[in-house]
Scaffold this motif. Sequence first.
Motif, PDB file in Angstrom:
ATOM      1  N   ARG A  53     -10.367  -5.102   0.100  1.00  0.00           N
ATOM      2  CA  ARG A  53     -10.143  -3.717   0.513  1.00  0.00           C
ATOM      3  C   ARG A  53     -10.715  -2.741  -0.512  1.00  0.00           C
ATOM      4  O   ARG A  53     -11.353  -1.753  -0.163  1.00  0.00           O
ATOM      5  CB  ARG A  53      -8.641  -3.451   0.652  1.00  0.00           C
ATOM      6  CG  ARG A  53      -8.084  -3.979   1.934  1.00  0.00           C
ATOM      7  CD  ARG A  53      -6.639  -3.518   2.102  1.00  0.00           C
ATOM      8  NE  ARG A  53      -6.053  -4.251   3.196  1.00  0.00           N
ATOM      9  CZ  ARG A  53      -5.027  -5.095   3.077  1.00  0.00           C
ATOM     10  NH1 ARG A  53      -4.460  -5.301   1.905  1.00  0.00           N
ATOM     11  NH2 ARG A  53      -4.564  -5.730   4.126  1.00  0.00           N
ATOM     12  N   LEU A  54     -10.455  -3.029  -1.786  1.00  0.00           N
ATOM     13  CA  LEU A  54     -10.948  -2.131  -2.833  1.00  0.00           C
ATOM     14  C   LEU A  54     -12.468  -2.081  -2.816  1.00  0.00           C
ATOM     15  O   LEU A  54     -13.085  -1.025  -2.950  1.00  0.00           O
ATOM     16  CB  LEU A  54     -10.448  -2.607  -4.203  1.00  0.00           C
ATOM     17  CG  LEU A  54      -8.945  -2.472  -4.433  1.00  0.00           C
ATOM     18  CD1 LEU A  54      -8.548  -3.112  -5.745  1.00  0.00           C
ATOM     19  CD2 LEU A  54      -8.546  -1.011  -4.428  1.00  0.00           C
ATOM     20  N   ALA A  57     -13.755   0.016   0.127  1.00  0.00           N
ATOM     21  CA  ALA A  57     -13.612   1.452  -0.149  1.00  0.00           C
ATOM     22  C   ALA A  57     -14.674   1.901  -1.138  1.00  0.00           C
ATOM     23  O   ALA A  57     -15.282   2.967  -0.982  1.00  0.00           O
ATOM     24  CB  ALA A  57     -12.218   1.745  -0.689  1.00  0.00           C
ATOM     25  N   ILE A  61     -17.747   4.811  -0.388  1.00  0.00           N
ATOM     26  CA  ILE A  61     -17.885   6.059  -1.143  1.00  0.00           C
ATOM     27  C   ILE A  61     -19.136   5.980  -2.013  1.00  0.00           C
ATOM     28  O   ILE A  61     -19.848   6.963  -2.208  1.00  0.00           O
ATOM     29  CB  ILE A  61     -16.610   6.366  -1.967  1.00  0.00           C
ATOM     30  CG1 ILE A  61     -16.659   7.765  -2.541  1.00  0.00           C
ATOM     31  CG2 ILE A  61     -16.366   5.381  -3.068  1.00  0.00           C
ATOM     32  CD1 ILE A  61     -16.475   8.848  -1.538  1.00  0.00           C
ATOM     33  N   TRP A 279     -19.641  12.300   5.122  1.00  0.00           N
ATOM     34  CA  TRP A 279     -18.358  12.668   4.511  1.00  0.00           C
ATOM     35  C   TRP A 279     -17.428  13.226   5.578  1.00  0.00           C
ATOM     36  O   TRP A 279     -16.259  12.863   5.663  1.00  0.00           O
ATOM     37  CB  TRP A 279     -18.589  13.694   3.408  1.00  0.00           C
ATOM     38  CG  TRP A 279     -17.354  14.102   2.706  1.00  0.00           C
ATOM     39  CD1 TRP A 279     -16.438  15.027   3.114  1.00  0.00           C
ATOM     40  CD2 TRP A 279     -16.873  13.597   1.459  1.00  0.00           C
ATOM     41  NE1 TRP A 279     -15.423  15.118   2.202  1.00  0.00           N
ATOM     42  CE2 TRP A 279     -15.666  14.258   1.188  1.00  0.00           C
ATOM     43  CE3 TRP A 279     -17.354  12.652   0.553  1.00  0.00           C
ATOM     44  CZ2 TRP A 279     -14.925  13.998   0.033  1.00  0.00           C
ATOM     45  CZ3 TRP A 279     -16.619  12.399  -0.590  1.00  0.00           C
ATOM     46  CH2 TRP A 279     -15.418  13.063  -0.841  1.00  0.00           C
ATOM     47  N   ASN A 283     -14.384  10.891   5.899  1.00  0.00           N
ATOM     48  CA  ASN A 283     -13.194  11.422   5.227  1.00  0.00           C
ATOM     49  C   ASN A 283     -12.483  12.495   6.039  1.00  0.00           C
ATOM     50  O   ASN A 283     -11.280  12.654   5.940  1.00  0.00           O
ATOM     51  CB  ASN A 283     -13.554  11.995   3.857  1.00  0.00           C
ATOM     52  CG  ASN A 283     -13.730  10.898   2.840  1.00  0.00           C
ATOM     53  OD1 ASN A 283     -13.253   9.791   3.046  1.00  0.00           O
ATOM     54  ND2 ASN A 283     -14.428  11.182   1.769  1.00  0.00           N
ATOM     55  N   SER A 325     -13.284   2.501  -7.574  1.00  0.00           N
ATOM     56  CA  SER A 325     -12.285   1.972  -6.665  1.00  0.00           C
ATOM     57  C   SER A 325     -11.637   0.700  -7.206  1.00  0.00           C
ATOM     58  O   SER A 325     -10.421   0.523  -7.129  1.00  0.00           O
ATOM     59  CB  SER A 325     -12.961   1.758  -5.313  1.00  0.00           C
ATOM     60  OG  SER A 325     -12.293   0.814  -4.581  1.00  0.00           O
TER      61      SER A 325
ATOM     62  N   THR B 233      -9.623  13.110  -0.806  1.00  0.00           N
ATOM     63  CA  THR B 233      -9.617  12.777   0.617  1.00  0.00           C
ATOM     64  C   THR B 233      -9.696  11.267   0.825  1.00  0.00           C
ATOM     65  O   THR B 233      -9.841  10.812   1.942  1.00  0.00           O
ATOM     66  CB  THR B 233     -10.804  13.432   1.324  1.00  0.00           C
ATOM     67  OG1 THR B 233     -11.975  13.172   0.561  1.00  0.00           O
ATOM     68  CG2 THR B 233     -10.600  14.924   1.449  1.00  0.00           C
ATOM     69  N   ASP B 234      -9.646  10.507  -0.244  1.00  0.00           N
ATOM     70  CA  ASP B 234      -9.714   9.060  -0.102  1.00  0.00           C
ATOM     71  C   ASP B 234      -8.708   8.411  -1.045  1.00  0.00           C
ATOM     72  O   ASP B 234      -8.921   8.373  -2.253  1.00  0.00           O
ATOM     73  CB  ASP B 234     -11.137   8.581  -0.418  1.00  0.00           C
ATOM     74  CG  ASP B 234     -11.280   7.086  -0.171  1.00  0.00           C
ATOM     75  OD1 ASP B 234     -10.328   6.480   0.358  1.00  0.00           O
ATOM     76  OD2 ASP B 234     -12.340   6.527  -0.504  1.00  0.00           O
ATOM     77  N   THR B 236      -7.621   5.230  -0.363  1.00  0.00           N
ATOM     78  CA  THR B 236      -7.562   3.820   0.032  1.00  0.00           C
ATOM     79  C   THR B 236      -7.402   2.868  -1.153  1.00  0.00           C
ATOM     80  O   THR B 236      -6.673   1.894  -1.030  1.00  0.00           O
ATOM     81  CB  THR B 236      -8.789   3.424   0.872  1.00  0.00           C
ATOM     82  OG1 THR B 236      -9.949   3.977   0.289  1.00  0.00           O
ATOM     83  CG2 THR B 236      -8.659   3.930   2.287  1.00  0.00           C
ATOM     84  N   PRO B 237      -8.043   3.131  -2.316  1.00  0.00           N
ATOM     85  CA  PRO B 237      -7.826   2.176  -3.417  1.00  0.00           C
ATOM     86  C   PRO B 237      -6.352   2.060  -3.812  1.00  0.00           C
ATOM     87  O   PRO B 237      -5.826   0.952  -3.896  1.00  0.00           O
ATOM     88  CB  PRO B 237      -8.669   2.762  -4.556  1.00  0.00           C
ATOM     89  CG  PRO B 237      -9.732   3.536  -3.883  1.00  0.00           C
ATOM     90  CD  PRO B 237      -9.091   4.106  -2.656  1.00  0.00           C
ATOM     91  N   SER B 240      -4.345   0.325  -1.173  1.00  0.00           N
ATOM     92  CA  SER B 240      -4.573  -1.121  -1.139  1.00  0.00           C
ATOM     93  C   SER B 240      -3.710  -1.814  -2.180  1.00  0.00           C
ATOM     94  O   SER B 240      -3.144  -2.886  -1.929  1.00  0.00           O
ATOM     95  CB  SER B 240      -6.042  -1.436  -1.414  1.00  0.00           C
ATOM     96  OG  SER B 240      -6.868  -0.791  -0.493  1.00  0.00           O
TER      97      SER B 240
END
Lengths: 367, 411
Positions: A53-54, A57, A61, A279, A283, A325, B233-234, B236-237, B240
């Motif tokens: 998942r990381l 993400a 980005i 974006w 987002n 991330s 706006t993110d 997710t990290p 998670s």
Amino acid sequence: MKITSIQNAIHKNGKVHEVLRPLLGAALAVFLIYRLYIVLVVQHEYGPETWTRLLIAGLIIGSVYALIAIGYTLVYGILFMINFAHGEVMMLGAFSCFFVFEAFKAIQVSTDPPQSFSNAYPVLAVLIAFVIGMTVSALMGYLLERIAYRPLRKAPRLVPLISAIGASIFLQNAAQLLFSPQLRDVPNPEVLTRGSGWALMINGSKVIIPYTGVFTFVLSLTLLATLYLVVQKTKLGRAMRAVALDKTTAALMGIDVDKTISLTFIISGALAGAAGVMWGIHNGLVYYYVGFIPGIKAFTAAVLGGIGNLPGAMLGGLFMGVIESVGPAALGLDFQLKDVIAFALLIIVLIFRPSGLLGEKLAEEKL
Amino acid sequence: MKKIQLFALLSVAALLITACQSAATPASGSANAATGDAPEVCATDSFGCAVFKPGEVVKIGMGAPMTGGDASYGIDISQGGFIAVENFGELNGFKFELIAEDDQGTAEGGAAVANKFASDPAVVAVAGHIYSGATSAAMPVYEKVGIPMLSPSASLPALTTMGSAVFNRIVFTDSRQGPPAAEYLFNTIGARKLAVLHDGSDYGKGLAEAVAAHFTELGGEVVITEAITKGETDYTPVLSAVAAKNPDALYFGGYTAEGAVIVNQMKQTGLENAAFFGDDGTYGEDFLARTGANGEGAFATIAPIPAESPEKAAFDARYLEKYGKKAGTLSPYTWNGYDSTAALISAVKSVAVLGDNGNLYVPRGALVAAVRNLKDYKGIGGTYTCDSTGECNTLPPMFVVVKDGAWVPAP
């Protein structure tokens, strides 16, 4: 007295880097290995599904950063200046995306049952959003060059830099006045609803690869590959490279330098516009300040990859996104520290490779 | 060359004009007992009097987030206040006015707005600020000049324990919001493993810590506590990482802007089975609009919706007529905005003195005391009596949940 003599000795031999760098490198390596050991072996908090998942993400980005970073690098390569208003060009792209989708949401089509244009023809809607977003941003890139940079081309290097910062503030405030300072939600077509995507079962847990993310990633790579081909294979690309090497000689060889520089700004603006639209789609929140932070991050990514180098900017962008991330989790640090990790990485890379990851000697010569 | 001269001339003229204006204002609005035949109370008052010549306007200030992701709160609460001014804003021919200034809900903004109000001699009281962070930054400024505050929504417990003479509030404190939220999570939702997120603000962090502490006391386990950076706006990290702990529920201390982003990203980060529990800062129409289907089942705490009364019905009708929206859809605090503004106006009326020369005198020190001593004031949201620390609220918060795209009382 003693300290100064040591310093003198080091400086005399020109060995300051030879002494400090390995020390610093060793300290960093020890720290990193220690933290990774703690997190991965001792604590063992996260399973493969979390790392996936990381990574997803980060790649998404990162691909947006890469697109913006290319703009910085293109302009730097040709004019040796940092276009600090580039993030704002991206913001205009994001606003275009918002207005286009908002309009398409309002238009009703007489299908059965009647629905909005963006739900009836999502592909067309997205395509038009990209065309309009990239056009607006390309136009803004062109205007920026004509108004803020061209009159200063013969001025000392700091002058266009200040002009760029001024242009950045101007665009931000103009957007705030024109579009109001409120946050806007971009209404996506239903098929691209944020959060929906392909599900992947890892370790008994559902990992979702969002459609918008895949779309962003693939499109970004496609645009970057196209740009690379343009620069390497076409007449325009050859002209750009010639102007980057030496403007006077290029002019003597019959290249229209002004036109080439304008085209460079148009291309970098269009890419930033595409990043802005992505974006908006991925987002979903748009406001006047939205370009600033991604702009700074992308600039960092460009420096990280070696400014002036196209594949470097791309690699730097992806790297930056992934580090941001994955970094906090991998080092077992607070997630608020992600920017600290990303910028610390920049400093470290610059200490060991002052010209960036893929930077050539060229970068130093230009300075 | 001529152009430059003309420009220089113009700028000098502009400077002169502004200089004259700023010199003129204090003379007309301010000041104190020294002026002519001011009533006696002004000579003895610790902060002196605000003086209004006939035709001048008595100003009530409000510092609120009017722009940005949480703007709905500032807009909604000030709209409640405007209606209060419509209803009560007149005293012996002097008009009242509510000035809502944008503090963006931040500490820096709060201090800036407070300084602006403090330097305006016509501002006698402040219905605010709206956010706790902005409020705590603004308090010391008002303390110095004797401007009483009556906040409709700043719920940080510490605000009333700092010994401030000017700060009062009609909202519940977070010490009445946090522990009940933890109980609700533990008993009603049945969560045993809780993840706690906050936005690092005074309010969000304080609330998150209170919930975490009480949840542990009840026998639950707080599996992870993380802070997020406001304005992104993110998330997710970080989500998670939260998902890796398999929490039953996620408590978020913060505001709509970030709360909505978190709710949107919970499904794609493996938190699809965890309940989202927000606070009184994540309620409202904006939250619904931004989360859409993802928001279903999200909880929030709100100030209890006032019981039906003729006053409330009149207010709701006026709100709908004036702003085209049902009262209470933008934020839970529009009635508090009305009550706080109306209570301040009534306090001003109780201390103001009409001079023989036709001027209106508002003794500032007496006004500070009058607001603190508010007793049995009947507003839409209830009857308010302030205690010695400035807590004027009586009712605990209630829980709401998103069902079919609307906020409804939670079961």
